[in-house]
Design an enzyme around this catalytic site. Structure first.
Site, PDB file in Angstrom:
ATOM      1  CG  HIS A  74      23.645  37.067  42.291  1.00 31.51           C
ATOM      2  ND1 HIS A  74      23.004  36.088  41.870  1.00 31.51           N
ATOM      3  CD2 HIS A  74      24.901  36.704  41.828  1.00 31.51           C
ATOM      4  CE1 HIS A  74      23.614  35.370  41.253  1.00 31.51           C
ATOM      5  NE2 HIS A  74      24.967  35.519  41.195  1.00 31.51           N
ATOM      6  CD  GLU A 130      28.324  40.509  45.745  1.00 31.40           C
ATOM      7  OE1 GLU A 130      29.006  41.115  46.508  1.00 31.40           O
ATOM      8  OE2 GLU A 130      28.679  39.129  45.255  1.00 31.40           O
ATOM      9  CB  THR A 166      30.878  38.518  48.689  1.00 33.74           C
ATOM     10  OG1 THR A 166      29.995  37.877  47.402  1.00 33.74           O
ATOM     11  CG2 THR A 166      30.269  39.503  49.394  1.00 33.74           C
ATOM     12  CB  CYS A 195      32.455  35.221  50.482  1.00 34.18           C
ATOM     13  SG  CYS A 195      31.936  33.882  51.277  1.00 34.18           S
ATOM     14  CB  SER A 223      29.753  29.575  36.564  1.00 37.26           C
ATOM     15  OG  SER A 223      30.596  29.983  37.760  1.00 37.26           O
TER      16      SER A 223
END
Length: 285
Positions: A74, A130, A166, A195, A223
């Site tokens: 991250h 992040e 991202t 990303c 998650s």
């Protein structure tokens, strides 16, 4: 019955790199610290814990000295590097190259915008590791936009530059940009920094979910990426089940199934999906 593991699922490059660096270090050292879970998957975290990886908070990191600390994929804000230097901490830097490049871009843009009283916006989840690292490049001044309503913090008469965490969705990013294009009265620069390795998973997993009778989606409960991808599976296939551990799989789910698909988040280890596939094969026999 056919059992297929989604070849597009599992760890992204950044997570693979972080885990490999942790394992390499733990071969030599008995203890390695990591700020936050190395990956949002409890089973993988426990596996590395048994090898000597210790998860710590930023508060604990500040009190640490003369140790080795892994910075996970991250990324970390500049302050973490400064504290490491001050406390004689050796950094094992596993920050994802994509994230590091984004940090550099944001820092450069921040310095340029300061000269013209501009604003940096980061489309991302508030408090996410992040995002904290990205905001750190702006001395804490960047405005984090998680939802459309967060745009009320923006002064639309000033220059605005937008970046994205991202791992956010392209659709969510487009919603934010559409509003900015309507409201901004000064210079607006939009940087799509999502990303594609992560974002491309959504169309891929839609097709994967359609082709099987039952979907087992494997992910840690922490998650965000996992929750998002599971929702996509569920939209396409009602017989989709979310599990974090092999023991949570129920054989009654497969009573009428001719094909089963096993997929997972970018934080789900391949070995865990393989283990679940093997368990299903053994039970069906």
């Amino acid at each position: 019955m056919i059992i297929e593991i989604d070849q597009n699922s599992g760890f992204c490059f950044g997570v693979v790199n972080a885990i490999e660096k942790a394992e390499e270090t733990l071969v030599i050292d008995k203890t390695l610290y990591c700020i936050g879970d190395i990956v949002h998957n409890n089973i993988e975290v426990d596996r590395l814990k048994n090898q000597g990886l210790k998860t710590i908070s930023h508060t604990e990191f500040e009190k640490l000295s003369n140790a080795k600390v892994l910075f996970r994929a991250h990324g970390e804000p500049p302050l973490s590097y400064e504290k490491a230097k001050k406390n004689n901490i050796e950094i094992i830097d596993a920050s994802c190259p994509v994230v590091l490049n984004l940090q550099k871009r944001i820092k450069k843009t921040y310095l340029e915008l300061k000269k013209i009283d501009g604003q940096i916006l980061i489309y991302g989840k508030k408090g996410h590791a992040e995002v904290n690292g990205l905001v750190g490049q702006t001395e804490g001044e960047a405005i984090v936009i998680e939802y459309i309503e967060d745009l009320k913090k923006v002064d639309f008469e000033k220059p605005v530059t937008l970046f994205s965490q991202t791992t956010k969705t392209i659709s969510g990013f487009k919603e934010i940009t559409d509003v900015l294009k309507l409201k901004c009265q000064n210079e607006l620069k939009i940087n799509d920094t999502i990303c594609r390795k992560v974002s491309n998973r959504m169309p891929n997993i839609r097709e994967f979910a359609k082709k099987h009778d039952v979907i087992i989606f494997v992910s840690g409960e922490k998650s965000s990426n996992g929750k998002l991808l599971f929702d996509v599976c569920k939209q396409e296939n009602e017989q989709s089940y979310f599990v974090s551990h092999p023991d949570e799989v129920k054989m009654t789910w497969f009573s009428e199934a001719k094909s089963v698909g096993i997929s997972g988040a970018t934080s789900t280890p391949s070995w865990l999906m393989e283990q679940i596939a093997e368990n299903i094969k053994l039970e069906i026999k």
